[in-house]
Write a protein that holds these residues in place. Structure first.
Motif, PDB file in Angstrom:
ATOM      1  N   ASP A  76       0.842  -1.200   0.000  1.00 42.23           N
ATOM      2  CA  ASP A  76       0.000   0.000   0.000  1.00 42.23           C
ATOM      3  C   ASP A  76       0.877   1.249   0.000  1.00 42.23           C
ATOM      4  O   ASP A  76       2.077   1.188   0.255  1.00 42.23           O
ATOM      5  CB  ASP A  76      -0.894  -0.016   1.236  1.00 42.23           C
ATOM      6  CG  ASP A  76      -2.145   0.845   1.045  1.00 42.23           C
ATOM      7  OD1 ASP A  76      -2.281   1.443  -0.041  1.00 42.23           O
ATOM      8  OD2 ASP A  76      -2.966   0.903   1.966  1.00 42.23           O
ATOM      9  N   ASN A  77       0.250   2.388  -0.322  1.00 41.56           N
ATOM     10  CA  ASN A  77       0.903   3.703  -0.330  1.00 41.56           C
ATOM     11  C   ASN A  77       1.906   3.860  -1.467  1.00 41.56           C
ATOM     12  O   ASN A  77       2.899   4.576  -1.331  1.00 41.56           O
ATOM     13  CB  ASN A  77       1.606   3.988   1.003  1.00 41.56           C
ATOM     14  CG  ASN A  77       0.623   4.116   2.146  1.00 41.56           C
ATOM     15  OD1 ASN A  77      -0.547   4.418   1.932  1.00 41.56           O
ATOM     16  ND2 ASN A  77       1.085   3.855   3.351  1.00 41.56           N
ATOM     17  N   ILE A  78       1.667   3.218  -2.610  1.00 45.17           N
ATOM     18  CA  ILE A  78       2.488   3.505  -3.786  1.00 45.17           C
ATOM     19  C   ILE A  78       1.898   4.733  -4.476  1.00 45.17           C
ATOM     20  O   ILE A  78       0.720   5.074  -4.269  1.00 45.17           O
ATOM     21  CB  ILE A  78       2.550   2.298  -4.745  1.00 45.17           C
ATOM     22  CG1 ILE A  78       1.182   2.049  -5.392  1.00 45.17           C
ATOM     23  CG2 ILE A  78       3.046   1.055  -4.027  1.00 45.17           C
ATOM     24  CD1 ILE A  78       1.221   0.997  -6.489  1.00 45.17           C
ATOM     25  N   PRO A  79       2.661   5.453  -5.290  1.00 43.45           N
ATOM     26  CA  PRO A  79       2.137   6.663  -5.936  1.00 43.45           C
ATOM     27  C   PRO A  79       0.944   6.365  -6.853  1.00 43.45           C
ATOM     28  O   PRO A  79       0.886   5.310  -7.495  1.00 43.45           O
ATOM     29  CB  PRO A  79       3.335   7.181  -6.736  1.00 43.45           C
ATOM     30  CG  PRO A  79       4.524   6.587  -6.081  1.00 43.45           C
ATOM     31  CD  PRO A  79       4.096   5.255  -5.568  1.00 43.45           C
ATOM     32  N   SER A  80       0.011   7.289  -6.870  1.00 40.84           N
ATOM     33  CA  SER A  80      -1.125   7.197  -7.791  1.00 40.84           C
ATOM     34  C   SER A  80      -0.776   8.002  -9.045  1.00 40.84           C
ATOM     35  O   SER A  80      -0.623   9.226  -8.996  1.00 40.84           O
ATOM     36  CB  SER A  80      -2.388   7.757  -7.127  1.00 40.84           C
ATOM     37  OG  SER A  80      -3.481   7.689  -8.011  1.00 40.84           O
ATOM     38  N   VAL A  81      -0.613   7.287 -10.191  1.00 39.09           N
ATOM     39  CA  VAL A  81      -0.170   7.939 -11.429  1.00 39.09           C
ATOM     40  C   VAL A  81      -1.111   7.569 -12.573  1.00 39.09           C
ATOM     41  O   VAL A  81      -1.896   6.612 -12.487  1.00 39.09           O
ATOM     42  CB  VAL A  81       1.275   7.533 -11.790  1.00 39.09           C
ATOM     43  CG1 VAL A  81       2.235   7.945 -10.682  1.00 39.09           C
ATOM     44  CG2 VAL A  81       1.376   6.029 -12.042  1.00 39.09           C
ATOM     45  N   GLY A  82      -1.007   8.329 -13.650  1.00 36.49           N
ATOM     46  CA  GLY A  82      -1.779   8.041 -14.848  1.00 36.49           C
ATOM     47  C   GLY A  82      -1.074   7.023 -15.736  1.00 36.49           C
ATOM     48  O   GLY A  82       0.030   6.564 -15.447  1.00 36.49           O
ATOM     49  N   SER A  83      -1.730   6.693 -16.865  1.00 37.85           N
ATOM     50  CA  SER A  83      -1.198   5.658 -17.756  1.00 37.85           C
ATOM     51  C   SER A  83       0.145   6.063 -18.363  1.00 37.85           C
ATOM     52  O   SER A  83       0.974   5.209 -18.677  1.00 37.85           O
ATOM     53  CB  SER A  83      -2.205   5.360 -18.876  1.00 37.85           C
ATOM     54  OG  SER A  83      -2.517   6.567 -19.577  1.00 37.85           O
ATOM     55  N   GLU A  84       0.398   7.367 -18.517  1.00 33.88           N
ATOM     56  CA  GLU A  84       1.641   7.819 -19.142  1.00 33.88           C
ATOM     57  C   GLU A  84       2.853   7.572 -18.243  1.00 33.88           C
ATOM     58  O   GLU A  84       3.982   7.486 -18.733  1.00 33.88           O
ATOM     59  CB  GLU A  84       1.552   9.314 -19.500  1.00 33.88           C
ATOM     60  CG  GLU A  84       1.512  10.281 -18.326  1.00 33.88           C
ATOM     61  CD  GLU A  84       0.135  10.397 -17.691  1.00 33.88           C
ATOM     62  OE1 GLU A  84      -0.002  11.179 -16.729  1.00 33.88           O
ATOM     63  OE2 GLU A  84      -0.801   9.716 -18.180  1.00 33.88           O
ATOM     64  N   LYS A  85       2.656   7.450 -16.919  1.00 26.15           N
ATOM     65  CA  LYS A  85       3.765   7.205 -15.993  1.00 26.15           C
ATOM     66  C   LYS A  85       3.731   5.806 -15.399  1.00 26.15           C
ATOM     67  O   LYS A  85       4.550   5.474 -14.544  1.00 26.15           O
ATOM     68  CB  LYS A  85       3.747   8.233 -14.860  1.00 26.15           C
ATOM     69  CG  LYS A  85       4.020   9.665 -15.307  1.00 26.15           C
ATOM     70  CD  LYS A  85       4.093  10.601 -14.111  1.00 26.15           C
ATOM     71  CE  LYS A  85       4.392  12.034 -14.555  1.00 26.15           C
ATOM     72  NZ  LYS A  85       4.473  12.953 -13.383  1.00 26.15           N
TER      73      LYS A  85
END
Length: 654
Positions: free
Chosen positions: A45-54
């Motif tokens: 848990d607590n990994i970064p929330s990123v979009g598909s580009e990252k």
């Protein structure tokens, strides 16, 4: 076949109240659980929330971190509305690899906003069964530790000291009743390495493979124990409320953070905070305490981190930024930190005094041509001495800085005076040791090289620093001031064969001819300053182990050889409760008190003499009784012996 059909149905009013657990418990135990097939799966848990580009970049970063713990079979990062949901699933090839990933990665800081929380997927049942309502734990029953200051009630004000001997097999607590001493407590295997008294003498600390233990009270019962495997060093806060332990064996906190230095609460035994410190580069104590025990600080790269108690949180949530800081020390009676910074390029070296918690700079001193500095606080906190090693020239050889034309000086900060004035004392010869008088305004230092070693004494006056005397051609490498001041021992330890000189600094006289305790390794003053012990430790020298007891004037009181003697430590005393006015009255009436003490000493001496005579008489009586018994046996066997030898020689009597 019977024409009557049998009816096996239950009656209409029958209620089936037998559960499956009661009917087939053995079978239900073997029932598969939803988590059985996920034993090697972890949840991070607590990994970064990123979009598909990252997403691809995030996956590569996470793989680099988690592939170190084993072979990753599958991975899954849930996505919702084009964004990762902040957690992921990883499956390893075995349960052991999954457990190692949980142990090592839990608490891992990816950046300042993301700290991993890693668990086994099979642990979800444990968290599902957590009750909704919190039930406070039952408080542990109070255990009375007894009177931790009982030894202070001794009518004769006798001091105690600890002794480790027989190569660490035995530890004893002795009562000093010069010229003899008596054993208060003795135990085998009480400690596995060494012992240490707390600053006020309330506790005796013993070291063991699994941790350390505190003992106290009249019968030295165990007060508290702290689990920390392989402890090498320990330290108390000045107020005895906290204990610090260091072990090179890295342990992990509940959050998975590596810990080698741990701060403990002495009364509750609870762990307050842990720190990761590199063992090979450790300078002990790793944590340094303020005089009131409300703060501790540690040296970091380009910073001094100050923590406040009891929370153990970073003061103002930020460290004190000091680029290049080399060393720091607390004032012994104020919340003031002194530190020094070496010179860099055209910038001179710098010594600073900073008040805590305000962080106000009280004084700055720039120093030029500096090779090294050492900070020495006077016990009262009135003065700070900075020993400065200066150079005439320096050059770089094989990536090492070489200094030449060395000379030395002492920068004396008068801390409690307005604007903190500074005086300087210069010395052209190499300085081997420095020491403040514990009570008073004198200091001494050893300078020069063998065979021209000298000891210089100075006194700080109201307006200037004056030199009292220089004792030349001395065989010494260490200074040991009496705890009450005035008297000092010039000691030549180890390679100097244990030469001892007792000096009275009130008139700068050497009280006795130089004494010698061959191969002496340790010198320990008792808290009152009346007695001093010199010792040859088995840890430093394998022969002639034991300790000798002296009075403050250098008169030898007793020699005490001990097989495999290792360590002697006097039990500290807490500060006196007398006010300055009370102490002044005692000194004023000292002659009257002296008469009382002299009578008591004479009485004790006569009693001691009588005890010695009685002891000798008893030994002689025991010997005569034994001699008579043996003579009786010889007389009974006389004829038989003569017959066996076929001899007419008269058998001699004892």
């Amino acid at each position: 076949m019977s024409d009557i059909d049998e009816n096996f149905s239950d009656p209409e009013d029958y209620v089936d109240n037998i559960t499956d657990e009661e009917l087939v418990p053995d079978i239900l135990k073997q029932q598969p659980k939803p988590s059985d097939s996920f034993e090697s799966v972890i949840v991070c848990d607590n990994i970064p929330s990123v979009g598909s580009e990252k997403l691809e970049k995030l996956q590569n970063v996470l793989k680099r971190i988690f592939c170190k713990f084993g072979t990753i079979v599958t991975e899954h990062i849930p996505i919702e509305n084009g964004q990762t949901k902040g957690y992921m699933f990883l499956e390893y090839s075995s349960l052991n690899e999954a457990k190692e990933a949980v142990r090592a990665a839990n608490g891992h800081r990816l950046d300042k906003n993301h700290v991993f929380a890693v668990n086994l997927f099979s642990d979800f049942e444990k968290y599902l069964n957590v009750p909704d309502e919190w039930t406070p734990p039952e408080p542990a029953p109070y255990k009375d530790p007894g009177n931790l200051q009982y030894w202070l009630l001794n009518k004769e004000c006798l001091d105690q000291f600890s002794v480790i001997y027989e190569r660490g097999e035995k530890t004893s607590i002795m009562l000093n009743k010069a010229p003899e001493f008596s054993c208060v407590e003795e135990r085998k295997h009480w400690t596995e390495t060494y012992v240490k008294w707390s600053p006020l003498g309330s506790y005796l600390l013993t070291c063991h493979q699994k941790g350390v233990a505190l003992w106290g009270g009249e019968h030295f019962r165990q007060i508290q124990r702290f689990s920390h495997i392989g402890v090498h060093f320990v330290d108390f806060s000045p107020c005895e409320r906290y204990l610090v332990t260091f072990s090179p064996v890295i342990s992990r906190s509940d959050t998975g953070v590596a810990e080698s230095v741990i701060v403990w609460d002495v009364q509750t035994g609870a762990k307050k905070r842990g720190f990761a410190v590199d063992g090979p580069s450790l300078n002990w104590p790793a944590l340094k305490w303020s005089s009131d025990g409300n703060y501790f600080a540690r040296l970091q790269s380009d910073a001094i981190s100050v923590y406040e108690l009891p929370s153990c949180g970073l003061l103002d949530k930020k460290s004190l930024k000091v680029p290049g800081v080399r060393e720091f020390e607390w004032s012994p009676d104020q919340n003031i930190i002194s530190y020094w910074v070496p010179e860099v390029d055209a910038c001179p070296a710098r010594v600073s005094l900073i008040e805590i918690p305000s962080r106000n700079e009280l004084r700055i001193r720039n120093l030029f041509n500096v090779a090294d500095c050492k900070l020495h606080w006077q016990k009262s906190g009135n003065h700070l001495c900075v020993k400065v090693d200066r150079y005439g020239k320096k050059k770089l050889e094989n990536n090492e800085v070489k200094y030449s034309g060395m000379y030395y000086n002492f920068e004396i900060f008068h801390v409690k005076k307005k604007q903190v004035p500074i005086d300087t004392v210069e010395c052209k010869e190499v300085v081997n040791a420095f020491a403040w008088e514990p009570v008073g305004s004198k200091f001494a230092f050893i300078h020069g090289e063998s065979p021209r070693i000298s000891v210089s004494f100075y006194k700080i006056g109201d307006e200037k620093i004056t030199q009292l005397k220089t004792l030349e051609k001395r065989a010494c490498n260490s200074l040991f001031w009496c705890p009450t001041g005035q008297f000092v021992i010039l000691a030549g330890l180890r390679s100097m064969n244990g030469i001892l000189e007792f000096v009275d600094t009130s008139d700068m006289t050497v009280m006795t001819t130089p004494q010698e305790h061959f191969m002496c390794t340790d010198v320990e003053w008792d808290p009152t300053g009346r007695y001093v012990a010199t010792a040859v430790s088995y840890w430093g020298h394998k022969m002639d182990n034991g300790f000798w007891l002296w009075n403050f004037q250098g008169r030898q009181i007793s020699k005490n050889p001990m097989d495999g003697f290792c360590q002697l430590l006097w039990r500290p005393r807490p500060p006196t409760l007398l006010t300055a006015k009370n102490i002044k009255e005692v000194r004023k009436n000292m002659k009257e008190y002296s008469k009382i003490f002299e009578k008591q000493d004479q009485k004790a001496q006569s009693k001691a003499s009588k005890d010695v005579l009685d002891k000798r008489k008893k030994m002689m009586d025991d010997f005569n009784h034994y001699r008579q018994q043996v003579q009786k046996v010889i007389d009974q066997q006389k004829m038989e012996r003569m017959a066996l030898r076929n001899s007419k020689f008269q058998y001699l009597c004892l």
